[in-house]
Design a protein around this motif. Structure first.
Motif, PDB file in Angstrom:
ATOM      1  N   ALA A  20      -1.016  -8.466   4.138  1.00  0.00           N
ATOM      2  CA  ALA A  20      -1.664  -7.660   5.336  1.00  0.00           C
ATOM      3  C   ALA A  20      -0.782  -6.954   6.169  1.00  0.00           C
ATOM      4  CB  ALA A  20      -2.523  -8.974   5.885  1.00  0.00           C
ATOM      5  N   GLY A  32      -0.170  -3.681   4.729  1.00  0.00           N
ATOM      6  CA  GLY A  32      -1.235  -2.958   4.886  1.00  0.00           C
ATOM      7  C   GLY A  32      -1.233  -2.308   6.285  1.00  0.00           C
ATOM      8  N   GLN A  33      -1.028  -3.020   7.144  1.00  0.00           N
ATOM      9  CA  GLN A  33      -1.181  -2.455   8.432  1.00  0.00           C
ATOM     10  C   GLN A  33      -0.073  -1.362   8.794  1.00  0.00           C
ATOM     11  OE1 GLN A  33      -0.314  -5.337  11.755  1.00  0.00           O
ATOM     12  NE2 GLN A  33      -0.616  -3.932  13.265  1.00  0.00           N
ATOM     13  N   HIS A  79       1.413   0.285   6.253  1.00  0.00           N
ATOM     14  CA  HIS A  79       1.100   1.364   5.303  1.00  0.00           C
ATOM     15  C   HIS A  79       2.501   1.574   4.408  1.00  0.00           C
ATOM     16  CE1 HIS A  79      -2.352   3.551   7.043  1.00  0.00           C
ATOM     17  NE2 HIS A  79      -1.616   2.993   8.294  1.00  0.00           N
ATOM     18  N   GLN A 131       3.751   0.458   0.901  1.00  0.00           N
ATOM     19  CA  GLN A 131       3.292   0.055  -0.537  1.00  0.00           C
ATOM     20  C   GLN A 131       4.401  -0.784  -1.073  1.00  0.00           C
ATOM     21  OE1 GLN A 131       0.379   0.462  -2.201  1.00  0.00           O
ATOM     22  NE2 GLN A 131       1.541  -0.622  -3.771  1.00  0.00           N
ATOM     23  N   ARG A 184       3.957  -4.400   0.119  1.00  0.00           N
ATOM     24  CA  ARG A 184       2.702  -5.019  -0.408  1.00  0.00           C
ATOM     25  C   ARG A 184       2.845  -5.317  -1.737  1.00  0.00           C
ATOM     26  NH1 ARG A 184       0.049  -0.576   1.985  1.00  0.00           N
ATOM     27  NH2 ARG A 184      -0.664   0.040  -0.124  1.00  0.00           N
TER      28      ARG A 184
END
Length: 226
Positions: free
Chosen positions: A21, A24-25, A27, A29, A32
């Motif tokens: 999460a 994702g906040q 950005h 990649q 993640r």
């Protein structure tokens, strides 16, 4: 997340979901991808297993002879078929998910974990041909401390993430802002895939109260391998 990371008794799987999460906040990649791979495991994928997941584990076998049974007898390279000698030995890259590793340790406290190599049944049959013994089972014996070492490596990386976030926050501030999350993630080096160092340099866009933010990645603003 900081409290969870620093608490050695907390399971890592829920923390890694928080990292997804967070990635994702921000950005990110690479962040993640690393967290998701640790959650889902590396088995059955084309992603190389990181070096910190390489652990010592003797290859042993159980079986029968005409006079007695044997258990956990060490397997030498001469016991193996020619095609398997290079891929099997006294060490494995452990590709199971973090959740599975935690369950293995919890389910067999203090006991070695038995892990079968690929094609274990077929190898046992081949090793029994033209031999005075019958091989019933072929497996690695993994010490729980080796599995705990993998968890420790992952937790250390998570602590580094928290440290970067704290470094980006002024004294007395309790929670990081989106800008500070972006700054922290951009300064983190994480290990992915073939154990190469990946510097997170993905573009970040942050919107504040009714604002609109847009991030555009150019050909040079990507995750770069070192």
């Amino acid at each position: 997340m900081e409290d969870d990371v620093l608490d050695e008794n907390r399971r890592l799987a829920p923390i890694l979901r928080q990292v997804i999460a967070l990635g994702g906040q921000a950005h990110s990649q690479p962040l993640r991808t690393w967290a998701l791979r640790e959650l889902q495991g590396y088995e059955g994928t084309d992603v190389p297993i990181p070096d910190y997941r390489r652990i010592p584990a003797p290859l042993v076998m159980d079986g029968l002879t005409a006079r007695f049974k044997f258990r956990e007898q060490p397997v030498s390279s001469f016991d193996l078929p020619d095609f398997a000698r290079d891929s099997l030995g006294d060490g494995i890259r452990f590709g199971k998910s973090i959740g599975q590793i935690e369950s293995l340790i919890a389910g067999q406290p203090g006991d070695s974990v038995r892990i079968a190599p690929p094609m274990a049944a077929e190898l046992a049959v081949l090793m029994s041909q033209n031999s005075h013994r019958q091989v019933l089972r072929l497996y690695w014996t993994v010490d729980p401390s080796a599995l705990e070492g993998i968890l420790d490596q992952v937790r250390t990386r998570l602590v580094q993430l928290v440290g970067e976030l704290r470094a980006a926050m002024p004294h007395g501030q309790k929670d990081p802002t989106p800008d500070q999350v972006a700054q922290a993630v951009q300064n983190i080096n994480i290990t992915t895939g073939d154990n190469s160092s990946v510097t997170v340099t993905a573009p970040i866009a942050v919107a504040h109260r009714r604002g609109v933010a847009r991030a555009v990645a150019s050909s040079e603003q990507t995750a770069t391998d070192r």
